[in-house]
Motif scaffolding. Structure first.
Motif, mmCIF file in Angstrom:
data_model
loop_
_atom_site.group_PDB
_atom_site.id
_atom_site.type_symbol
_atom_site.label_atom_id
_atom_site.label_comp_id
_atom_site.label_asym_id
_atom_site.label_seq_id
_atom_site.Cartn_x
_atom_site.Cartn_y
_atom_site.Cartn_z
ATOM 1 N N ALA A 1 -24.508 38.621 18.071
ATOM 2 C CA ALA A 1 -23.365 38.435 17.168
ATOM 3 C C ALA A 1 -23.846 38.019 15.785
ATOM 4 N N PHE A 2 -23.267 38.662 14.754
ATOM 5 C CA PHE A 2 -23.487 38.268 13.364
ATOM 6 C C PHE A 2 -22.344 37.352 12.959
ATOM 7 N N ALA A 3 -22.685 36.123 12.591
ATOM 8 C CA ALA A 3 -21.675 35.149 12.190
ATOM 9 C C ALA A 3 -22.046 34.596 10.827
ATOM 10 N N GLY A 4 -21.051 34.326 10.038
ATOM 11 C CA GLY A 4 -21.311 33.794 8.702
ATOM 12 C C GLY A 4 -20.031 33.499 7.961
ATOM 13 N N ALA A 5 -20.205 32.937 6.760
ATOM 14 C CA ALA A 5 -19.058 32.572 5.934
ATOM 15 C C ALA A 5 -18.623 33.750 5.079
ATOM 16 N N THR A 6 -17.442 33.614 4.494
ATOM 17 C CA THR A 6 -16.928 34.634 3.598
ATOM 18 C C THR A 6 -17.888 34.825 2.420
ATOM 19 N N GLY A 7 -18.227 36.087 2.122
ATOM 20 C CA GLY A 7 -19.086 36.378 0.991
ATOM 21 C C GLY A 7 -20.566 36.276 1.274
ATOM 22 N N SER A 8 -20.942 35.996 2.556
ATOM 23 C CA SER A 8 -22.367 35.870 2.872
ATOM 24 C C SER A 8 -23.057 37.223 3.009
ATOM 25 N N GLY A 9 -22.290 38.306 3.005
ATOM 26 C CA GLY A 9 -22.878 39.628 3.184
ATOM 27 C C GLY A 9 -23.171 39.939 4.635
ATOM 28 N N SER B 1 -33.454 52.764 16.545
ATOM 29 C CA SER B 1 -34.742 53.076 17.170
ATOM 30 C C SER B 1 -34.533 53.023 18.676
ATOM 31 N N PRO B 2 -35.330 53.741 19.453
ATOM 32 C CA PRO B 2 -35.122 53.795 20.908
ATOM 33 C C PRO B 2 -35.151 52.428 21.585
ATOM 34 N N ASP B 3 -35.937 51.507 21.051
ATOM 35 C CA ASP B 3 -36.043 50.214 21.712
ATOM 36 C C ASP B 3 -34.829 49.321 21.471
ATOM 37 N N LEU B 4 -33.824 49.831 20.729
ATOM 38 C CA LEU B 4 -32.572 49.088 20.538
ATOM 39 C C LEU B 4 -31.439 49.682 21.379
ATOM 40 N N ALA B 5 -31.771 50.557 22.313
ATOM 41 C CA ALA B 5 -30.741 51.284 23.050
ATOM 42 C C ALA B 5 -29.873 50.358 23.902
ATOM 43 N N ASP B 6 -30.420 49.247 24.395
ATOM 44 C CA ASP B 6 -29.658 48.336 25.257
ATOM 45 C C ASP B 6 -29.048 47.178 24.477
ATOM 46 N N LEU B 7 -28.818 47.425 23.187
ATOM 47 C CA LEU B 7 -28.295 46.374 22.320
ATOM 48 C C LEU B 7 -26.824 46.631 22.017
ATOM 49 N N VAL B 8 -26.049 45.549 21.957
ATOM 50 C CA VAL B 8 -24.652 45.596 21.504
ATOM 51 C C VAL B 8 -24.527 44.613 20.354
ATOM 52 N N LEU B 9 -24.304 45.148 19.143
ATOM 53 C CA LEU B 9 -24.150 44.296 17.961
ATOM 54 C C LEU B 9 -22.680 43.951 17.772
ATOM 55 N N LEU B 10 -22.443 42.684 17.402
ATOM 56 C CA LEU B 10 -21.079 42.200 17.223
ATOM 57 C C LEU B 10 -20.936 41.666 15.810
ATOM 58 N N ASP B 11 -19.856 42.058 15.139
ATOM 59 C CA ASP B 11 -19.534 41.525 13.815
ATOM 60 C C ASP B 11 -18.327 40.609 13.969
ATOM 61 N N LEU B 12 -18.556 39.297 13.806
ATOM 62 C CA LEU B 12 -17.494 38.318 14.004
ATOM 63 C C LEU B 12 -16.689 38.129 12.726
ATOM 64 N N PRO B 13 -15.455 37.648 12.841
ATOM 65 C CA PRO B 13 -14.692 37.274 11.640
ATOM 66 C C PRO B 13 -15.407 36.156 10.889
ATOM 67 N N ASP B 14 -15.007 35.921 9.670
ATOM 68 C CA ASP B 14 -15.594 34.844 8.867
ATOM 69 C C ASP B 14 -15.183 33.493 9.453
ATOM 70 N N HIS B 15 -16.162 32.651 9.714
ATOM 71 C CA HIS B 15 -15.839 31.376 10.359
ATOM 72 C C HIS B 15 -15.110 30.418 9.424
ATOM 73 N N ASP B 16 -15.210 30.628 8.099
ATOM 74 C CA ASP B 16 -14.533 29.733 7.160
ATOM 75 C C ASP B 16 -13.244 30.324 6.635
ATOM 76 N N SER B 17 -12.724 31.323 7.319
ATOM 77 C CA SER B 17 -11.493 31.964 6.880
ATOM 78 C C SER B 17 -10.342 30.968 6.927
ATOM 79 N N THR B 18 -9.393 31.173 6.046
ATOM 80 C CA THR B 18 -8.206 30.319 6.055
ATOM 81 C C THR B 18 -7.299 30.628 7.231
#
Length: 535
Positions: free
Chosen positions: A50-58, A112-129
């Motif tokens: 999971a990718f987690a971060g604040a608003t505007g962190s890119g 790349s082939p070695d990422l085939a068993d990966l699931v990437l997650l984009d979470l909402p901004d944790h500092d959202s109002t």
């Protein structure tokens, strides 16, 4: 203990043992870990990151750069949805995504082939109002295998992310990667200073030594390094196990704190057992019964061996044991259940009851020393559970005890026979003398009296010897018998006391000590199992 399955098994054992004996929220959290772990292991070896971060962190830009997609919305066009986005680099795993509660699901070609068993997650901004956004982040933090916390040069020291997320995850250092994104906006010196400061903050959070990578979605800085790290996690298929193991460690740590470091033995000390037996013995009236046994043996002994002409007076007094409805023969068929009657012992006094209650509290305090409050309560409940039934149990124990006084000693019968022989001698002597008096009155020749003694000395007629000797011998035999009876009565009282103490000790063991020690044994077992997880 390296296997997460082994750890989960031990945690399950501990949770069963501590049920109702630690705060409910701690037990519930441990049960939640077990339930999730079972489903997570069954969902397969794919790794969720999971990718987690604040608003505007890119964060979303970094997600797209690493995944090689444009799935995550960025900047002003970023949607206000509170839902997590999932990108699977192989066929979607519905069981896994259902477990995570992810509705926005996509499939993409792996970079790349070695990422085939990966699931990437984009979470909402944790500092959202929006509260829903923070709730979604909080929920996912408790579920996903690996985290990439995306910081930016402007807000990397924001207290919110450190206090709310990074510090609570100090036990999960193996599943965390920290990224300083937008590194292209900094000069090399500024970047170095930022990274040094972040490392110090992470150390304060308890995350010293976690991976820290500078990245830029614009220039591609750090992207290969992150992909390499993710590829290692994906191919090793250990990410889920690492996360679950960390969850077990956290749950075990909370249980460890809640349970404290109490007793290491499940047995009460000899002094405590002896004190409890004494208190129960006092409540059961052992002293009263032992005294009654002594008086009963003395009473029956006097009736059996006393001077027959006066011992009838003793029959006017009741037998002390019979007055208490005790001391009967204990004959019964082994196949039959004995019909135990109630005794007539005096009711337990208020002082005796208070003394017993104090003793039970003392037993509780000794056995539960060092235990948490709820477990002390459980031990106390086990100790006091039988308190209402104890008077009846003790009374039945006293009634059922073999006081060993049902049969009279054989020598009593011998003394009784001797006393009657002496009575016969006295009667013969009196009759002989009386007959001679009557014959003399009538002028008839007297019956020969057979003098006893030396011819030249004092000679006493045989009837006189029978009369006086029988009386004196009877008195002497009664006196000597009384001395022996007193000693016998004291010995009988001691034997009865030992029998009663044994019966009371069985009540103490079965009704008080066994339930309490079983509760303590449960604590000791849970404590040992937990030590296997925390050491």
């Amino acid at each position: 203990m390296t296997s997460v399955v082994d750890k989960l098994g031990v945690l399950g054992e501990v949770v069963d043992l501590v049920d109702g004996r630690v705060p409910e929220e701690i037990g519930h959290a441990a049960r939640t870990v077990l339930a999730h772990a079972t489903r997570r292991l069954a969902a397969g070896p794919q790794t969720t990151v999971a990718f987690a971060g604040a608003t505007g962190s890119g964060k979303s830009s970094l997600f797209n750069a690493i995944s090689g997609t444009r799935l995550a919305e960025q900047g002003a066009r970023r949607p206000t949805t509170s839902k997590t986005l999932a990108a699977s680099f192989s066929a979607s795993n519905p069981a896994l995504l259902d477990l995570l509660g992810i509705e926005r699901r996509y499939e993409a070609e792996p970079p790349s082939p070695d990422l085939a068993d990966l699931v990437l997650l984009d979470l909402p901004d944790h500092d959202s109002t929006a509260t829903a956004h923070r709730d979604e982040v909080d929920r996912m933090v408790a579920l996903v295998d690996q985290f990439i916390w995306v910081l930016d040069p402007q807000k990397y020291a924001d207290e919110a992310i450190h206090r709310r997320y990074l510090r609570p995850l100090a036990k999960h250092r193996d599943v965390i990667t920290v990224v300083l994104n937008q590194a292209d906006l900094l000069t090399p010196d500024q970047l170095r200073q930022c990274l040094d400061h972040i490392r110090r903050l992470l150390e304060q959070d308890g995350l010293g030594g976690v991976a820290l990578i500078a990245t830029s979605a614009v220039t591609g800085m750090g992207i290969p390094e992150i992909r390499s790290r993710l590829a290692e996690l994906s191919t090793s298929k250990r990410a889920a196990a690492l996360r679950l193991a960390a969850d077990v460690d956290v749950a075990a740590g909370r249980l460890d704190e809640a349970m404290g470091r109490g007793t290491t033995t499940a047995k009460a000390s000899r002094e405590t057992v002896a004190r409890l037996n004494a208190q129960l013995g006092a409540a059961a009236g052992i002293d009263i019964v032992a005294d009654a046994v002594r008086d009963s043996v003395r009473h029956r002994g006097q009736l059996a061996t006393g001077w027959p002409m006066v011992k009838w007076i003793g029959r006017l007094k009741p037998d002390p044991l019979k007055r208490l409805r005790l001391g009967g023969a204990k004959k019964q068929d082994k196949e039959e259940t004995p019909a135990i009657t109630r005794s007539s012992l005096p009711a337990r006094s208020a002082a005796s009851g208070a003394h017993l209650a104090t003793g039970l509290r003392g037993l509780t305090q000794e056995l539960s020393e060092g235990m948490p409050p709820l477990w002390r309560d459980a031990v106390g409940a086990a100790v006091h559970e039988s308190e209402r039934r104890l008077p009846d149990d003790l009374d039945r124990a006293v009634v059922g005890a073999d006081l060993k006084v049902a049969r009279n000693p054989v020598w009593w019968n011998l003394i009784r026979a001797l006393q009657w022989l002496l009575i016969v001698a006295v009667v013969v002597g009196v009759g002989w003398l009386t007959l001679n008096v009557v014959l003399g009155y009538l002028g008839l020749p007297a019956v020969g009296t057979v003098p006893i003694g030396q011819e030249s000395g004092l000679q006493v007629p045989l009837p006189t010897v029978l009369l006086i000797g029988g009386l004196l011998a009877g008195i002497v035999v009664s006196a000597i018998s009384q001395l022996i009876i007193n000693a016998t009565a004291r010995g009988a009282a001691r034997r009865a006391r030992r029998s009663l103490e044994k019966a009371v000790a069985e009540v103490a063991r079965d009704r008080v000590l066994a339930p309490a020690e079983a509760e303590v044994e449960r604590y000791v077992t849970a404590r040992k199992a937990l030590d296997r997880l925390t050491t």
